[in-house]
Design a protein around this motif. Structure first.
Motif, PDB file in Angstrom:
ATOM      1  N   LYS A  46       0.876  -1.133  -0.052  1.00 23.29           N
ATOM      2  CA  LYS A  46      -0.110  -0.022   0.017  1.00 23.29           C
ATOM      3  C   LYS A  46       0.804   1.394  -0.088  1.00 23.29           C
ATOM      4  O   LYS A  46       0.493   2.179  -0.649  1.00 23.29           O
ATOM      5  N   LYS A  47       1.975   1.387   0.629  1.00 21.49           N
ATOM      6  CA  LYS A  47       2.969   2.403   0.707  1.00 21.49           C
ATOM      7  C   LYS A  47       3.522   2.671  -0.578  1.00 21.49           C
ATOM      8  O   LYS A  47       3.880   3.787  -1.048  1.00 21.49           O
ATOM      9  N   ILE A  48       3.872   1.453  -1.293  1.00 18.27           N
ATOM     10  CA  ILE A  48       4.657   1.544  -2.647  1.00 18.27           C
ATOM     11  C   ILE A  48       3.639   1.945  -3.511  1.00 18.27           C
ATOM     12  O   ILE A  48       3.950   2.769  -4.539  1.00 18.27           O
ATOM     13  N   PHE A  49       2.320   1.557  -3.819  1.00 16.52           N
ATOM     14  CA  PHE A  49       1.406   1.709  -4.648  1.00 16.52           C
ATOM     15  C   PHE A  49       0.862   3.457  -4.253  1.00 16.52           C
ATOM     16  O   PHE A  49       0.245   3.900  -5.206  1.00 16.52           O
ATOM     17  N   LYS A  50       1.118   3.504  -3.146  1.00 18.69           N
ATOM     18  CA  LYS A  50       0.512   4.861  -2.760  1.00 18.69           C
ATOM     19  C   LYS A  50      -0.714   5.060  -2.618  1.00 18.69           C
ATOM     20  O   LYS A  50      -1.796   5.970  -3.302  1.00 18.69           O
ATOM     21  N   THR A  51      -1.602   4.109  -1.888  1.00 25.44           N
ATOM     22  CA  THR A  51      -2.883   3.897  -1.819  1.00 25.44           C
ATOM     23  C   THR A  51      -3.320   3.670  -0.403  1.00 25.44           C
ATOM     24  O   THR A  51      -2.889   3.043   0.559  1.00 25.44           O
ATOM     25  N   ASN A  52      -4.707   3.986  -0.318  1.00 27.21           N
ATOM     26  CA  ASN A  52      -5.159   3.567   0.984  1.00 27.21           C
ATOM     27  C   ASN A  52      -6.223   2.123   0.924  1.00 27.21           C
ATOM     28  O   ASN A  52      -6.735   1.697   1.716  1.00 27.21           O
ATOM     29  N   MET A  56      -4.297  -6.826  -3.653  1.00 31.13           N
ATOM     30  CA  MET A  56      -4.371  -8.072  -3.792  1.00 31.13           C
ATOM     31  C   MET A  56      -3.167  -8.743  -4.509  1.00 31.13           C
ATOM     32  O   MET A  56      -2.352  -8.273  -5.216  1.00 31.13           O
ATOM     33  N   THR A  57      -2.667 -10.020  -3.792  1.00 30.45           N
ATOM     34  CA  THR A  57      -1.581 -10.587  -4.223  1.00 30.45           C
ATOM     35  C   THR A  57      -2.227 -11.961  -5.001  1.00 30.45           C
ATOM     36  O   THR A  57      -2.991 -12.674  -4.402  1.00 30.45           O
ATOM     37  N   LEU A  58      -1.734 -12.152  -6.178  1.00 25.13           N
ATOM     38  CA  LEU A  58      -1.936 -13.102  -7.059  1.00 25.13           C
ATOM     39  C   LEU A  58      -0.675 -14.081  -7.455  1.00 25.13           C
ATOM     40  O   LEU A  58       0.204 -13.514  -7.658  1.00 25.13           O
ATOM     41  N   THR A  59      -0.854 -15.426  -7.323  1.00 25.14           N
ATOM     42  CA  THR A  59       0.320 -16.377  -7.752  1.00 25.14           C
ATOM     43  C   THR A  59      -0.086 -16.414  -9.281  1.00 25.14           C
ATOM     44  O   THR A  59      -0.486 -17.417  -9.975  1.00 25.14           O
ATOM     45  N   ALA A  60       0.638 -15.535  -9.770  1.00 31.12           N
ATOM     46  CA  ALA A  60       0.719 -15.239 -11.466  1.00 31.12           C
ATOM     47  C   ALA A  60       1.614 -14.312 -11.779  1.00 31.12           C
ATOM     48  O   ALA A  60       2.377 -13.433 -11.185  1.00 31.12           O
ATOM     49  N   SER A  61       2.030 -14.375 -13.059  1.00 31.99           N
ATOM     50  CA  SER A  61       3.015 -13.288 -13.585  1.00 31.99           C
ATOM     51  C   SER A  61       2.178 -12.021 -13.832  1.00 31.99           C
ATOM     52  O   SER A  61       0.867 -11.948 -13.545  1.00 31.99           O
ATOM     53  N   TRP A 178      -3.543  10.478  -8.058  1.00 31.43           N
ATOM     54  CA  TRP A 178      -3.540  10.794  -9.478  1.00 31.43           C
ATOM     55  C   TRP A 178      -4.829  10.235  -9.846  1.00 31.43           C
ATOM     56  O   TRP A 178      -5.190  10.531 -10.887  1.00 31.43           O
ATOM     57  N   GLY A 179      -5.738   9.741  -8.885  1.00 34.62           N
ATOM     58  CA  GLY A 179      -6.917   9.151  -9.453  1.00 34.62           C
ATOM     59  C   GLY A 179      -6.882   7.871 -10.251  1.00 34.62           C
ATOM     60  O   GLY A 179      -7.686   7.848 -11.172  1.00 34.62           O
ATOM     61  N   LEU A 180      -6.107   7.115 -10.171  1.00 33.57           N
ATOM     62  CA  LEU A 180      -6.034   5.944 -11.091  1.00 33.57           C
ATOM     63  C   LEU A 180      -7.198   4.681 -10.454  1.00 33.57           C
ATOM     64  O   LEU A 180      -7.243   4.709  -9.037  1.00 33.57           O
ATOM     65  N   ASP A 181      -7.569   4.082 -11.030  1.00 37.91           N
ATOM     66  CA  ASP A 181      -8.391   2.994 -10.781  1.00 37.91           C
ATOM     67  C   ASP A 181      -8.291   1.574 -10.675  1.00 37.91           C
ATOM     68  O   ASP A 181      -8.945   0.876  -9.823  1.00 37.91           O
ATOM     69  N   ALA A 182      -7.071   1.149 -11.380  1.00 34.82           N
ATOM     70  CA  ALA A 182      -6.693   0.000 -11.194  1.00 34.82           C
ATOM     71  C   ALA A 182      -5.129   0.010 -11.508  1.00 34.82           C
ATOM     72  O   ALA A 182      -4.828   0.671 -12.605  1.00 34.82           O
ATOM     73  N   VAL A 183      -4.365  -0.680 -10.676  1.00 33.00           N
ATOM     74  CA  VAL A 183      -2.747  -0.588 -10.957  1.00 33.00           C
ATOM     75  C   VAL A 183      -2.468  -2.036 -10.755  1.00 33.00           C
ATOM     76  O   VAL A 183      -2.729  -2.809  -9.898  1.00 33.00           O
ATOM     77  N   VAL A 184      -1.629  -2.275 -11.822  1.00 32.28           N
ATOM     78  CA  VAL A 184      -0.958  -3.964 -11.732  1.00 32.28           C
ATOM     79  C   VAL A 184       0.420  -3.792 -11.942  1.00 32.28           C
ATOM     80  O   VAL A 184       1.048  -3.012 -12.468  1.00 32.28           O
ATOM     81  N   THR A 185       0.974  -4.735 -11.002  1.00 31.46           N
ATOM     82  CA  THR A 185       2.433  -5.055 -11.242  1.00 31.46           C
ATOM     83  C   THR A 185       2.734  -6.378 -10.840  1.00 31.46           C
ATOM     84  O   THR A 185       1.958  -7.303 -10.652  1.00 31.46           O
ATOM     85  N   VAL A 200      -2.231  -6.414  -7.469  1.00 29.56           N
ATOM     86  CA  VAL A 200      -3.497  -5.498  -8.097  1.00 29.56           C
ATOM     87  C   VAL A 200      -4.071  -4.589  -7.075  1.00 29.56           C
ATOM     88  O   VAL A 200      -4.468  -5.294  -6.102  1.00 29.56           O
ATOM     89  N   ALA A 201      -4.361  -3.025  -7.531  1.00 22.80           N
ATOM     90  CA  ALA A 201      -5.165  -2.587  -6.637  1.00 22.80           C
ATOM     91  C   ALA A 201      -5.988  -1.979  -7.244  1.00 22.80           C
ATOM     92  O   ALA A 201      -5.962  -1.419  -8.360  1.00 22.80           O
ATOM     93  N   LEU A 202      -7.572  -1.714  -6.688  1.00 22.69           N
ATOM     94  CA  LEU A 202      -8.522  -1.024  -7.270  1.00 22.69           C
ATOM     95  C   LEU A 202      -9.163   0.062  -6.202  1.00 22.69           C
ATOM     96  O   LEU A 202      -8.974  -0.101  -5.256  1.00 22.69           O
ATOM     97  N   SER A 203      -9.439   0.960  -6.849  1.00 22.91           N
ATOM     98  CA  SER A 203     -10.023   2.180  -6.499  1.00 22.91           C
ATOM     99  C   SER A 203     -11.799   1.720  -6.107  1.00 22.91           C
ATOM    100  O   SER A 203     -12.061   0.879  -6.367  1.00 22.91           O
ATOM    101  N   GLU A 204     -12.237   2.738  -5.155  1.00 27.11           N
ATOM    102  CA  GLU A 204     -13.608   2.632  -4.804  1.00 27.11           C
ATOM    103  C   GLU A 204     -14.353   2.457  -6.470  1.00 27.11           C
ATOM    104  O   GLU A 204     -15.251   1.567  -6.138  1.00 27.11           O
ATOM    105  N   ARG A 205     -14.361   3.148  -6.942  1.00 21.15           N
ATOM    106  CA  ARG A 205     -14.927   3.181  -8.229  1.00 21.15           C
ATOM    107  C   ARG A 205     -14.775   1.789  -8.841  1.00 21.15           C
ATOM    108  O   ARG A 205     -15.555   1.300  -9.711  1.00 21.15           O
ATOM    109  N   ALA A 206     -13.568   1.381  -9.031  1.00 25.19           N
ATOM    110  CA  ALA A 206     -13.233   0.079  -9.860  1.00 25.19           C
ATOM    111  C   ALA A 206     -13.945  -1.162  -9.082  1.00 25.19           C
ATOM    112  O   ALA A 206     -14.473  -1.995  -9.503  1.00 25.19           O
ATOM    113  N   TRP A 207     -14.134  -0.779  -7.578  1.00 22.15           N
ATOM    114  CA  TRP A 207     -14.858  -1.994  -7.068  1.00 22.15           C
ATOM    115  C   TRP A 207     -16.326  -2.140  -7.231  1.00 22.15           C
ATOM    116  O   TRP A 207     -16.943  -3.128  -7.418  1.00 22.15           O
ATOM    117  N   GLN A 208     -16.898  -0.713  -7.581  1.00 24.43           N
ATOM    118  CA  GLN A 208     -18.322  -0.754  -7.960  1.00 24.43           C
ATOM    119  C   GLN A 208     -18.452  -1.246  -9.342  1.00 24.43           C
ATOM    120  O   GLN A 208     -19.449  -2.156  -9.796  1.00 24.43           O
TER     121      GLN A 208
END
Length: 361
Positions: A46-52, A56-61, A178-185, A200-208
């Motif tokens: 969360k600190k590196i994504f700069k998000t509250n 989510m952690t997925l076992t995948a590339s 920056w108002g990003l809705d989904a970020v993947v690394t 993967v991190a999602l914003s509130e709008r993305a969860w909707q």
């Protein structure tokens, strides 16, 4: 292989402290020891994504994380726009088509960054469920200005999905600000760890959006993953890559202890050093220097040389670099310098490249 250094777009080199974690007996994933480990990892991410928001952690590339975003945020037939500047923009587009989305791709050309005016023209004329964009395109060595892209999308109330697979933890990204809705690394790039995990991190709008999604998903169900993260004793829905989680926890500790601003500055200095050295050798950068990545440098193969010969020569000297993808195969050489990179590694890379140019001439 053990005596070669990875100066590639990924996997990248792993620090000894992180490798030591991989050699430990893994925790069982339903034990207090794992819950504590996973909780700490989630906090670090969360600190590196700069998000509250939860990460989510997925076992995948990283590609698995990209697919998870598509499967979880859309309905069949949704209209989305992919802003592509290379191979991985095209990959995200292919994933959207595989899931039956009504996708448009705006191709800015390999070696270019997103043209904000052209992007705005497209967003003016069409209403999209989301915009998908790559922050750092490793096929070309170009970095997009994601904040500027997000500012354009915001004017049209278009959610923004960012492929930060090769960039998160290496160059600035502020998900919430920056108002990003989904970020993947993923684990094997700037996060200095072995391959095997995507995040993967999602914003509130993305969860909707996820609540309305009707695309098929099971293993990549992010709502299940979110429930696991939100538990008092956080875990994964299924058996995760525990050893890699242990490694990433250690690596993210190291990054945060250094300070992310310091990490970003170090990566910038490395990028500048690589670009200057390459130019001093008389070689030409593939993209314009103003948009060149601090994490990977793409170099045009000089006349009279074959990319494969240079790459093989450098490999024999103990340095692994890569060539071009798609129509750039044989035309460029790519040197990765993201994550764990030391002065010694850079010196070895430069020496191998200089020797290749000399001996193969």
């Amino acid at each position: 292989m053990s005596d070669k250094i990875l100066m590639t777009p990924g996997p990248t080199m792993v620090p000894k402290e992180v490798l030591d974690e991989c050699h430990l007996q893994p925790y069982h994933h339903r034990t207090p020891e794992f819950y504590e480990l996973f909780s700490c990892l989630n906090s670090n991410l969360k600190k590196i994504f700069k998000t509250n928001m939860e990460v989510m952690t997925l076992t995948a590339s990283g590609t698995g994380g990209m697919e998870a975003v598509v499967a979880n945020l859309f309905k069949r037939g949704d209209k989305v726009l992919v802003a592509s500047i290379g191979h991985f923009g095209e990959r995200f587009y292919d994933i959207t088509k595989a899931y039956g989305l009504d996708s448009d791709i705006i191709d800015f050309g390999w070696g270019n960054a997103v043209d904000l005016n052209k992007l705005e023209d497209v967003l003016k004329k069409n209403q999209y469920k989301a915009l998908i964009v790559t922050q750092n395109e490793t096929s070309t060595g170009v970095t997009n200005d994601i904040k500027a892209v997000a500012d354009v999308a915001k004017r049209y109330n278009t959610p923004v999905i960012v492929d930060a697979v090769s960039s998160l933890g290496g160059i600035p990204l502020e998900m919430d600000e920056w108002g990003l809705d989904a970020v993947v690394t993923c684990s094997q790039k700037c996060l200095m760890s072995p391959p095997g995990l995507s995040f993967v991190a999602l914003s509130e709008r993305a969860w909707q959006m996820a609540e309305e999604s009707n695309l098929p998903k099971y293993y990549f169900d992010l709502k299940k993953a979110r429930k696991g993260v939100q538990k008092e004793k956080p875990d994964n829905p299924y058996t995760p890559a525990v050893s890699t989680i242990m490694a990433v926890k250690k690596a993210t500790d190291m990054l945060l202890n250094m300070g992310m601003d310091t990490v970003y500055n170090n990566q910038h200095l490395i990028g500048e050093r690589v670009r200057k050295t390459v130019k001093d050798m008389g070689l030409k950068l593939f993209p314009d220097e103003a948009i060149s990545s601090d994490l990977l440098t793409a170099i045009e193969v000089p006349e009279g040389y074959k990319a494969g010969d240079v790459i093989n020569y450098m490999s024999e000297k103990g340095v692994l670099v890569t060539g071009g993808q798609g129509h750039l195969k044989g035309k460029i050489i790519r040197i990765g310098h993201m994550g764990y990179v030391t002065d010694e590694m850079l010196d070895l890379t430069f020496d191998a490249l200089k020797s290749a140019l000399s001996d193969l001439s």
